[in-house]
Design a protein around this motif. Structure first.
Motif, PDB file in Angstrom:
ATOM      1  N   SER A  36       0.855  -1.191   0.000  1.00 41.68           N
ATOM      2  CA  SER A  36       0.000   0.000   0.000  1.00 41.68           C
ATOM      3  C   SER A  36       0.885   1.234   0.000  1.00 41.68           C
ATOM      4  O   SER A  36       2.044   1.174   0.419  1.00 41.68           O
ATOM      5  CB  SER A  36      -0.903   0.026   1.234  1.00 41.68           C
ATOM      6  OG  SER A  36      -0.149   0.209   2.405  1.00 41.68           O
ATOM      7  N   PRO A  37       0.346   2.366  -0.450  1.00 42.84           N
ATOM      8  CA  PRO A  37       1.131   3.600  -0.403  1.00 42.84           C
ATOM      9  C   PRO A  37       1.579   3.973   1.013  1.00 42.84           C
ATOM     10  O   PRO A  37       2.712   4.396   1.217  1.00 42.84           O
ATOM     11  CB  PRO A  37       0.180   4.653  -0.980  1.00 42.84           C
ATOM     12  CG  PRO A  37      -0.734   3.876  -1.877  1.00 42.84           C
ATOM     13  CD  PRO A  37      -0.911   2.547  -1.175  1.00 42.84           C
ATOM     14  N   ILE A  38       0.718   3.783   2.005  1.00 46.69           N
ATOM     15  CA  ILE A  38       1.090   4.171   3.367  1.00 46.69           C
ATOM     16  C   ILE A  38       2.199   3.261   3.913  1.00 46.69           C
ATOM     17  O   ILE A  38       3.029   3.697   4.705  1.00 46.69           O
ATOM     18  CB  ILE A  38      -0.141   4.232   4.310  1.00 46.69           C
ATOM     19  CG1 ILE A  38       0.196   5.052   5.562  1.00 46.69           C
ATOM     20  CG2 ILE A  38      -0.669   2.853   4.653  1.00 46.69           C
ATOM     21  CD1 ILE A  38      -1.000   5.479   6.372  1.00 46.69           C
ATOM     22  N   ASP A  65       5.350   4.693   1.833  1.00 52.65           N
ATOM     23  CA  ASP A  65       5.671   6.106   2.063  1.00 52.65           C
ATOM     24  C   ASP A  65       5.823   6.486   3.532  1.00 52.65           C
ATOM     25  O   ASP A  65       6.458   7.490   3.849  1.00 52.65           O
ATOM     26  CB  ASP A  65       4.591   6.999   1.445  1.00 52.65           C
ATOM     27  CG  ASP A  65       4.475   6.813  -0.059  1.00 52.65           C
ATOM     28  OD1 ASP A  65       5.436   6.309  -0.682  1.00 52.65           O
ATOM     29  OD2 ASP A  65       3.413   7.158  -0.611  1.00 52.65           O
ATOM     30  N   THR A  66       5.239   5.704   4.432  1.00 57.13           N
ATOM     31  CA  THR A  66       5.271   6.062   5.853  1.00 57.13           C
ATOM     32  C   THR A  66       5.941   4.986   6.708  1.00 57.13           C
ATOM     33  O   THR A  66       6.906   5.266   7.411  1.00 57.13           O
ATOM     34  CB  THR A  66       3.838   6.345   6.375  1.00 57.13           C
ATOM     35  OG1 THR A  66       3.234   7.345   5.535  1.00 57.13           O
ATOM     36  CG2 THR A  66       3.862   6.825   7.813  1.00 57.13           C
ATOM     37  N   TRP A 101       0.511   4.855  15.432  1.00 55.66           N
ATOM     38  CA  TRP A 101      -0.080   5.752  14.436  1.00 55.66           C
ATOM     39  C   TRP A 101      -1.449   6.247  14.882  1.00 55.66           C
ATOM     40  O   TRP A 101      -2.158   5.572  15.637  1.00 55.66           O
ATOM     41  CB  TRP A 101      -0.264   5.023  13.117  1.00 55.66           C
ATOM     42  CG  TRP A 101       0.968   4.827  12.300  1.00 55.66           C
ATOM     43  CD1 TRP A 101       2.247   5.197  12.590  1.00 55.66           C
ATOM     44  CD2 TRP A 101       1.026   4.190  11.019  1.00 55.66           C
ATOM     45  NE1 TRP A 101       3.098   4.831  11.582  1.00 55.66           N
ATOM     46  CE2 TRP A 101       2.367   4.220  10.601  1.00 55.66           C
ATOM     47  CE3 TRP A 101       0.087   3.611  10.192  1.00 55.66           C
ATOM     48  CZ2 TRP A 101       2.785   3.679   9.388  1.00 55.66           C
ATOM     49  CZ3 TRP A 101       0.495   3.068   8.991  1.00 55.66           C
ATOM     50  CH2 TRP A 101       1.839   3.109   8.586  1.00 55.66           C
ATOM     51  N   SER A 116      -4.674   6.675  10.060  1.00 57.80           N
ATOM     52  CA  SER A 116      -3.520   6.078   9.381  1.00 57.80           C
ATOM     53  C   SER A 116      -3.545   4.563   9.532  1.00 57.80           C
ATOM     54  O   SER A 116      -3.261   3.828   8.578  1.00 57.80           O
ATOM     55  CB  SER A 116      -2.212   6.643   9.941  1.00 57.80           C
ATOM     56  OG  SER A 116      -2.114   8.022   9.662  1.00 57.80           O
ATOM     57  N   GLN A 117      -3.902   4.091  10.712  1.00 54.29           N
ATOM     58  CA  GLN A 117      -4.044   2.650  10.907  1.00 54.29           C
ATOM     59  C   GLN A 117      -5.120   2.088   9.983  1.00 54.29           C
ATOM     60  O   GLN A 117      -4.943   1.026   9.373  1.00 54.29           O
ATOM     61  CB  GLN A 117      -4.398   2.336  12.359  1.00 54.29           C
ATOM     62  CG  GLN A 117      -3.282   2.618  13.343  1.00 54.29           C
ATOM     63  CD  GLN A 117      -3.686   2.304  14.774  1.00 54.29           C
ATOM     64  OE1 GLN A 117      -4.550   1.466  15.029  1.00 54.29           O
ATOM     65  NE2 GLN A 117      -3.056   2.976  15.723  1.00 54.29           N
ATOM     66  N   ALA A 128      -6.077   3.282   7.123  1.00 58.36           N
ATOM     67  CA  ALA A 128      -5.559   3.294   5.747  1.00 58.36           C
ATOM     68  C   ALA A 128      -4.644   2.098   5.521  1.00 58.36           C
ATOM     69  O   ALA A 128      -4.641   1.498   4.437  1.00 58.36           O
ATOM     70  CB  ALA A 128      -4.819   4.597   5.466  1.00 58.36           C
ATOM     71  N   PHE A 129      -3.870   1.733   6.534  1.00 60.40           N
ATOM     72  CA  PHE A 129      -3.000   0.567   6.422  1.00 60.40           C
ATOM     73  C   PHE A 129      -3.827  -0.716   6.283  1.00 60.40           C
ATOM     74  O   PHE A 129      -3.544  -1.563   5.442  1.00 60.40           O
ATOM     75  CB  PHE A 129      -2.082   0.488   7.651  1.00 60.40           C
ATOM     76  CG  PHE A 129      -1.055  -0.589   7.553  1.00 60.40           C
ATOM     77  CD1 PHE A 129       0.105  -0.396   6.822  1.00 60.40           C
ATOM     78  CD2 PHE A 129      -1.245  -1.812   8.182  1.00 60.40           C
ATOM     79  CE1 PHE A 129       1.068  -1.397   6.717  1.00 60.40           C
ATOM     80  CE2 PHE A 129      -0.294  -2.810   8.087  1.00 60.40           C
ATOM     81  CZ  PHE A 129       0.867  -2.609   7.355  1.00 60.40           C
ATOM     82  N   SER A 137      -5.355  -1.870   2.859  1.00 60.42           N
ATOM     83  CA  SER A 137      -4.590  -2.547   1.813  1.00 60.42           C
ATOM     84  C   SER A 137      -4.966  -4.017   1.698  1.00 60.42           C
ATOM     85  O   SER A 137      -4.746  -4.639   0.664  1.00 60.42           O
ATOM     86  CB  SER A 137      -3.087  -2.415   2.077  1.00 60.42           C
ATOM     87  OG  SER A 137      -2.730  -3.117   3.257  1.00 60.42           O
TER      88      SER A 137
END
Length: 198
Positions: free
Chosen positions: A28-30, A33-34, A67, A71-72, A74-75, A78
């Motif tokens: 995933s992007p997060i 990227d994070t 997080w 944000s969690q 969003a993770f 995925s």
């Protein structure tokens, strides 16, 4: 068969760590990227360094738990929905499809996923399947939603409109987020074991 980067490579290379975590947690992007940059910082400062892939998963889990809730979420997003049959990673397909799934079960899962996402705004239902069939997961989602089993031919009940949404601030939403994060960690460790790594 999927192969993982070596421990040494994952500890030193952004691309290798990204590949490792994308395989174990779903890309995933997060994640890229994070999580990967944050873990590289923690690994660089760690003494001693992680000694196994499991220790990298544990570091990632600690970071995820720190997080903010969105944000969690969003993770977690995925991961594929339980019952999806297309667009799955090779490992997700293997985990979810150990047995043929009747169309009525797939229909029920699709409806339960919609109900869940209506109830837990911004979350996707993720569970550590642990060898269970999709049919065995149905009662788990129903229990989470506080609903009973559907009668045959009524897989799309209760109506989506009957579900009262919860927001991020609700204690029940927070509890469900914590459960999902822990299941994602269990999934990652099970994948690692299935790939013959520790």
């Amino acid at each position: 068969m999927t192969s993982l980067p070596s421990l040494e490579s994952a500890l030193q290379s952004k691309d290798s760590l990204d590949q490792l975590l994308s395989t174990l947690f779903e890309h995933s992007p997060i994640l890229s990227d994070t999580l990967v940059p944050q873990l590289l910082e923690r690994i660089a400062a760690a003494d001693p360094k992680p000694q196994s892939h499991v220790e990298i998963i544990d570091l990632a889990a600690d970071q995820l738990r720190a997080w903010p809730p969105l944000s969690q979420a969003a993770f977690i997003d995925s991961h594929p929905r339980i019952g999806e049959v297309t667009g799955l990673s090779a490992l997700s397909a293997k985990e979810q499809a150990t047995k043929a799934t009747p169309p009525t079960v797939l229909a029920r899962l699709a409806h339960l996923n919609a109900l869940y996402e209506q109830r837990y705004t911004g979350l996707k239902y993720v569970v550590f399947v642990n060898g269970r069939s999709r049919a065995e997961i149905v009662p788990l989602i129903e229990e989470t939603l506080g609903i009973g089993p559907a009668e045959e031919g009524h897989e799309a009940e209760p109506a989506l409109e009957s579900v009262v949404p919860l927001e991020v601030e609700d204690a029940e939403w927070q509890k469900e987020l914590r459960r999902a994060i822990e299941d994602v960690v269990h999934i990652a460790k099970a994948r690692l074991k299935a790939l013959g790594e520790q």
